[in-house]
Write an enzyme that holds these catalytic residues in place. Sequence first.
Site, PDB file in Angstrom:
ATOM      1  N   ASP A  24       8.652  26.805 -10.428  1.00  0.00           N
ATOM      2  CA  ASP A  24       7.281  27.044 -10.871  1.00  0.00           C
ATOM      3  C   ASP A  24       6.681  25.818 -11.549  1.00  0.00           C
ATOM      4  O   ASP A  24       7.379  25.046 -12.196  1.00  0.00           O
ATOM      5  CB  ASP A  24       7.277  28.243 -11.840  1.00  0.00           C
ATOM      6  CG  ASP A  24       5.874  28.804 -12.055  1.00  0.00           C
ATOM      7  OD1 ASP A  24       5.013  28.600 -11.174  1.00  0.00           O
ATOM      8  OD2 ASP A  24       5.642  29.442 -13.098  1.00  0.00           O
ATOM      9  N   ASN A  26       4.222  23.627  -9.917  1.00  0.00           N
ATOM     10  CA  ASN A  26       3.732  22.573  -9.013  1.00  0.00           C
ATOM     11  C   ASN A  26       2.241  22.306  -9.198  1.00  0.00           C
ATOM     12  O   ASN A  26       1.796  21.155  -9.237  1.00  0.00           O
ATOM     13  CB  ASN A  26       3.936  22.977  -7.547  1.00  0.00           C
ATOM     14  CG  ASN A  26       5.398  23.032  -7.152  1.00  0.00           C
ATOM     15  OD1 ASN A  26       6.255  22.570  -7.896  1.00  0.00           O
ATOM     16  ND2 ASN A  26       5.670  23.596  -5.990  1.00  0.00           N
ATOM     17  N   ARG A  28       0.230  22.951 -11.777  1.00  0.00           N
ATOM     18  CA  ARG A  28      -0.093  22.319 -13.060  1.00  0.00           C
ATOM     19  C   ARG A  28       0.309  20.848 -13.075  1.00  0.00           C
ATOM     20  O   ARG A  28      -0.378  19.998 -13.626  1.00  0.00           O
ATOM     21  CB  ARG A  28       0.609  23.066 -14.209  1.00  0.00           C
ATOM     22  CG  ARG A  28      -0.140  24.308 -14.643  1.00  0.00           C
ATOM     23  CD  ARG A  28       0.726  25.200 -15.492  1.00  0.00           C
ATOM     24  NE  ARG A  28       1.608  26.002 -14.659  1.00  0.00           N
ATOM     25  CZ  ARG A  28       2.570  26.785 -15.131  1.00  0.00           C
ATOM     26  NH1 ARG A  28       2.781  26.850 -16.435  1.00  0.00           N
ATOM     27  NH2 ARG A  28       3.312  27.494 -14.313  1.00  0.00           N
ATOM     28  N   HIS A  41       2.898  20.676  -4.654  1.00  0.00           N
ATOM     29  CA  HIS A  41       3.864  21.335  -3.766  1.00  0.00           C
ATOM     30  C   HIS A  41       4.691  20.302  -3.006  1.00  0.00           C
ATOM     31  O   HIS A  41       5.883  20.474  -2.792  1.00  0.00           O
ATOM     32  CB  HIS A  41       3.148  22.262  -2.785  1.00  0.00           C
ATOM     33  CG  HIS A  41       2.453  23.416  -3.463  1.00  0.00           C
ATOM     34  ND1 HIS A  41       3.069  24.173  -4.437  1.00  0.00           N
ATOM     35  CD2 HIS A  41       1.203  23.930  -3.323  1.00  0.00           C
ATOM     36  CE1 HIS A  41       2.226  25.107  -4.853  1.00  0.00           C
ATOM     37  NE2 HIS A  41       1.080  24.973  -4.210  1.00  0.00           N
ATOM     38  N   LEU A 135      27.172  24.400   1.421  1.00  0.00           N
ATOM     39  CA  LEU A 135      26.261  25.093   0.500  1.00  0.00           C
ATOM     40  C   LEU A 135      25.353  25.990   1.324  1.00  0.00           C
ATOM     41  O   LEU A 135      24.846  25.569   2.368  1.00  0.00           O
ATOM     42  CB  LEU A 135      25.394  24.069  -0.257  1.00  0.00           C
ATOM     43  CG  LEU A 135      24.231  24.650  -1.091  1.00  0.00           C
ATOM     44  CD1 LEU A 135      24.745  25.273  -2.388  1.00  0.00           C
ATOM     45  CD2 LEU A 135      23.198  23.569  -1.421  1.00  0.00           C
TER      46      LEU A 135
HETATM   47  C1  IPE Z   1       6.598  32.621  -8.686  1.00  0.00           C
HETATM   48  O1  IPE Z   1       5.655  31.774  -9.214  1.00  0.00           O
HETATM   49  C2  IPE Z   1       6.668  32.452  -7.194  1.00  0.00           C
HETATM   50  C3  IPE Z   1       7.258  31.225  -6.712  1.00  0.00           C
HETATM   51  C4  IPE Z   1       7.790  30.276  -7.445  1.00  0.00           C
HETATM   52  C5  IPE Z   1       7.286  31.076  -5.274  1.00  0.00           C
HETATM   53  P1  IPE Z   1       4.139  32.231  -9.426  1.00  0.00           P
HETATM   54  O2  IPE Z   1       3.428  31.059  -9.938  1.00  0.00           O
HETATM   55  O3  IPE Z   1       3.623  32.847  -8.189  1.00  0.00           O
HETATM   56  O4  IPE Z   1       4.307  33.368 -10.527  1.00  0.00           O
HETATM   57  P2  IPE Z   1       3.270  33.885 -11.605  1.00  0.00           P
HETATM   58  O5  IPE Z   1       1.990  34.213 -10.881  1.00  0.00           O
HETATM   59  O6  IPE Z   1       3.063  32.798 -12.597  1.00  0.00           O
HETATM   60  O7  IPE Z   1       3.937  35.072 -12.225  1.00  0.00           O
HETATM   61  C1  IPE Z   2       5.253  27.135  -7.740  1.00  0.00           C
HETATM   62  O1  IPE Z   2       4.265  26.386  -8.345  1.00  0.00           O
HETATM   63  C2  IPE Z   2       5.193  27.099  -6.242  1.00  0.00           C
HETATM   64  C3  IPE Z   2       4.692  28.323  -5.622  1.00  0.00           C
HETATM   65  C4  IPE Z   2       4.391  29.426  -6.223  1.00  0.00           C
HETATM   66  C5  IPE Z   2       4.542  28.298  -4.188  1.00  0.00           C
HETATM   67  P1  IPE Z   2       2.823  27.000  -8.599  1.00  0.00           P
HETATM   68  O2  IPE Z   2       2.009  26.771  -7.392  1.00  0.00           O
HETATM   69  O3  IPE Z   2       2.931  28.413  -9.033  1.00  0.00           O
HETATM   70  O4  IPE Z   2       2.306  26.093  -9.778  1.00  0.00           O
HETATM   71  P2  IPE Z   2       1.602  26.581 -11.102  1.00  0.00           P
HETATM   72  O5  IPE Z   2       2.499  27.621 -11.715  1.00  0.00           O
HETATM   73  O6  IPE Z   2       0.277  27.144 -10.698  1.00  0.00           O
HETATM   74  O7  IPE Z   2       1.486  25.362 -11.944  1.00  0.00           O
HETATM   75 MG    MG Z   3       3.139  29.338 -10.828  1.00  0.00          MG
END
Ligand code: IPE
Ligand code: IPE
Ligand code: MG
Length: 245
Positions: A24, A26, A28, A41, A135
Amino acid sequence: MNQMGTEQTDRKHNIPRHIAVIMDGNGRWAQKRGLPRTAGHRAGMKTLKQTVRWCVDTGVEHLTVYAFSTENWKRPGDEVSFLMNLMIEMMKREIEELDRKGVKICVLGDLEPVPEGTREAIRQGVERTAGNTTLQLNIAFNYGGRQDILQAVRRIASEGVPPAEITEETFGNFLYTEGIPDPDLVIRTSGELRISNFLLWQIAYAEIVIADVLWPDFDRAEFDRALSAYGSRRRRYGGLDDDNR
Ligand code: IPE
Ligand code: IPE
Ligand code: MG
């Protein structure tokens, strides 16, 4: 055995067999740099490649990564498309190296709503690496913990499994993670304190580590910190510690 040997044995003993990661932060990471979320991403994919390497180096057997949730379809269309295409890229551009490392790719989730091009790339990547044993990289893609449980229940019902035969073990065999041991360690990056519908059944007794860095900034030091936190946990599974028994 000399002291060095003992330390190595102990370390190996405390290595989680299965690590699951909620990658989580990416978006931000990119926004902080004035870049579009998609740049985050792309950076996140590099971190994933490195994490695979660290897992191979440390002898982890399963790495499960949350790449796209059943809720991520709510995002703007261009971000969703980017993620679908990034999966194709990973399956094409990275497959050579993953295969060379002995990585077996599996995908957890419902691929039915996923665009055909992405599905086909996944199919090829899975097929190419099917015989690898170093793995197992499980990519949770269009995955939701509730959806996983529901699809299991539906299949159990449609196969007419007698209620008395539905045990934790047989139920587990209907989940996407069939044959995969439950995660020992869940790592979530970006400091967020929630599970976001990831592997709800399977993480019943997993240890949880929250890393305070955004996923593209997750590095070897953070990985080692998570492993050492895991190594110092006492897993009781509802029982008592050895010294209290
Ligand atoms: C969880 O992250 C999903 C993935 C990492 C693929 P999100 O960014 O979607 O989760 P929330 O919305 O913060 O709970
Ligand atoms: C996680 O990063 C990747 C996916 C959910 C695909 P985010 O895209 O949720 O990034 P933030 O949490 O908005 O920063
Ligand atoms: Mg996120």
